[in-house]
Design a protein around this motif. Structure first.
Motif, short mmCIF file in Angstrom:
data_model
loop_
_atom_site.label_atom_id
_atom_site.label_comp_id
_atom_site.label_asym_id
_atom_site.label_seq_id
_atom_site.Cartn_x
_atom_site.Cartn_y
_atom_site.Cartn_z
N THR A 1 68.76 4.04 72.17
CA THR A 1 68.13 3.05 71.79
C THR A 1 66.74 3.00 71.99
O THR A 1 65.65 2.56 71.36
CB THR A 1 68.59 1.75 72.20
OG1 THR A 1 70.34 1.56 71.92
CG2 THR A 1 68.15 0.52 71.64
N PHE A 2 66.38 3.45 73.24
CA PHE A 2 64.98 3.48 73.76
C PHE A 2 64.24 4.55 72.91
O PHE A 2 62.96 4.33 72.42
CB PHE A 2 64.93 3.86 75.44
CG PHE A 2 63.56 3.84 75.91
CD1 PHE A 2 62.80 2.80 75.87
CD2 PHE A 2 62.92 5.11 76.19
CE1 PHE A 2 61.57 2.75 76.63
CE2 PHE A 2 61.73 5.15 76.79
CZ PHE A 2 61.13 4.07 77.08
N ALA A 3 64.64 5.65 72.68
CA ALA A 3 64.25 6.66 71.88
C ALA A 3 64.03 6.16 70.38
O ALA A 3 62.94 6.44 69.67
CB ALA A 3 64.90 7.93 71.90
N LEU A 4 65.10 5.54 69.92
CA LEU A 4 64.74 4.66 68.52
C LEU A 4 63.66 3.98 68.49
O LEU A 4 62.68 3.62 67.44
CB LEU A 4 66.03 4.18 68.02
CG LEU A 4 66.00 3.45 66.98
CD1 LEU A 4 65.86 4.63 65.69
CD2 LEU A 4 67.34 2.62 66.50
N ALA A 5 63.66 2.93 69.49
CA ALA A 5 62.29 1.92 69.62
C ALA A 5 61.12 2.73 69.52
O ALA A 5 60.05 2.45 69.04
CB ALA A 5 62.45 1.16 70.74
N ILE A 6 60.90 3.80 70.30
CA ILE A 6 59.90 4.71 70.30
C ILE A 6 59.22 5.29 69.11
O ILE A 6 58.16 5.48 68.60
CB ILE A 6 59.88 5.67 71.44
CG1 ILE A 6 59.82 5.19 72.98
CG2 ILE A 6 58.64 6.73 71.34
CD1 ILE A 6 60.00 6.00 74.09
N GLY A 7 60.25 5.67 68.33
CA GLY A 7 60.13 6.51 67.18
C GLY A 7 59.70 5.46 66.08
O GLY A 7 58.84 5.57 65.14
N VAL B 1 57.98 2.54 66.77
CA VAL B 1 56.69 2.30 67.10
C VAL B 1 55.59 3.18 66.54
O VAL B 1 54.75 2.85 66.10
CB VAL B 1 56.48 1.84 68.55
CG1 VAL B 1 55.08 1.59 69.00
CG2 VAL B 1 57.35 0.65 68.86
N VAL B 2 55.87 4.39 66.88
CA VAL B 2 55.00 5.71 66.61
C VAL B 2 54.82 5.58 65.14
O VAL B 2 53.90 5.71 64.57
CB VAL B 2 55.50 6.84 67.34
CG1 VAL B 2 54.70 7.95 66.76
CG2 VAL B 2 55.24 6.74 68.73
N GLY B 3 55.98 5.42 64.48
CA GLY B 3 55.80 5.72 63.10
C GLY B 3 55.24 4.34 62.18
O GLY B 3 54.50 4.68 61.24
N ASN B 4 55.21 3.46 63.04
CA ASN B 4 54.67 2.24 62.35
C ASN B 4 53.07 2.34 62.48
O ASN B 4 52.34 1.70 61.66
CB ASN B 4 55.18 0.70 62.75
CG ASN B 4 56.52 0.58 61.96
OD1 ASN B 4 56.49 0.97 60.95
ND2 ASN B 4 57.38 -0.08 62.80
#
Length: 105
Positions: free
Chosen positions: A3-9, A11-14
């Motif tokens: 879930t933490f990795a998904l959140a980072i992805g 944020v970086v993607g946006n």
């Protein structure tokens, strides 16, 4: 952790907008699929490519599936050994627990 990795992805993607300058022609996917189908192999050839020529050839080759296949075979063999395989399993468990420190230390 995922879930933490998904959140980072997200944020970086946006913020970075990856692929914004990527222009793909409409219909090019079907052309690539036909080309891949013409060059590709069937299911039997794929399964045969997983089985390596020897136990050591996956260690120097570039096929990850062969390495995983050999690892599974060795794991099943050690488990099948029963009591005689316990020292090997103990060695693997102690070396894998100490190797986690090598990545972070």
């Amino acid at each position: 952790m995922s879930t933490f990795a998904l959140a980072i992805g997200l944020v970086v993607g946006n913020f970075l907008h990856p692929g914004i300058n990527l222009h793909i022609k409409a219909g090019s996917g079907s052309e690539h699929a036909e080309k891949a189908g013409a060059e590709g192999h069937g299911t039997v050839e794929f399964l045969q490519s997983i089985v390596p020529e020897s136990l050591f050839s996956p260690l120097v080759g570039e096929k990850v599936l062969q390495t995983l296949f050999v690892a599974l075979l060795i794991g099943f063999a050690v488990q099948k050994m029963g009591k005689q395989g316990e020292p090997i399993l103990n060695f693997i468990s102690t070396s894998s627990s100490s190797s986690s420190c090598w990545a972070w230390c």
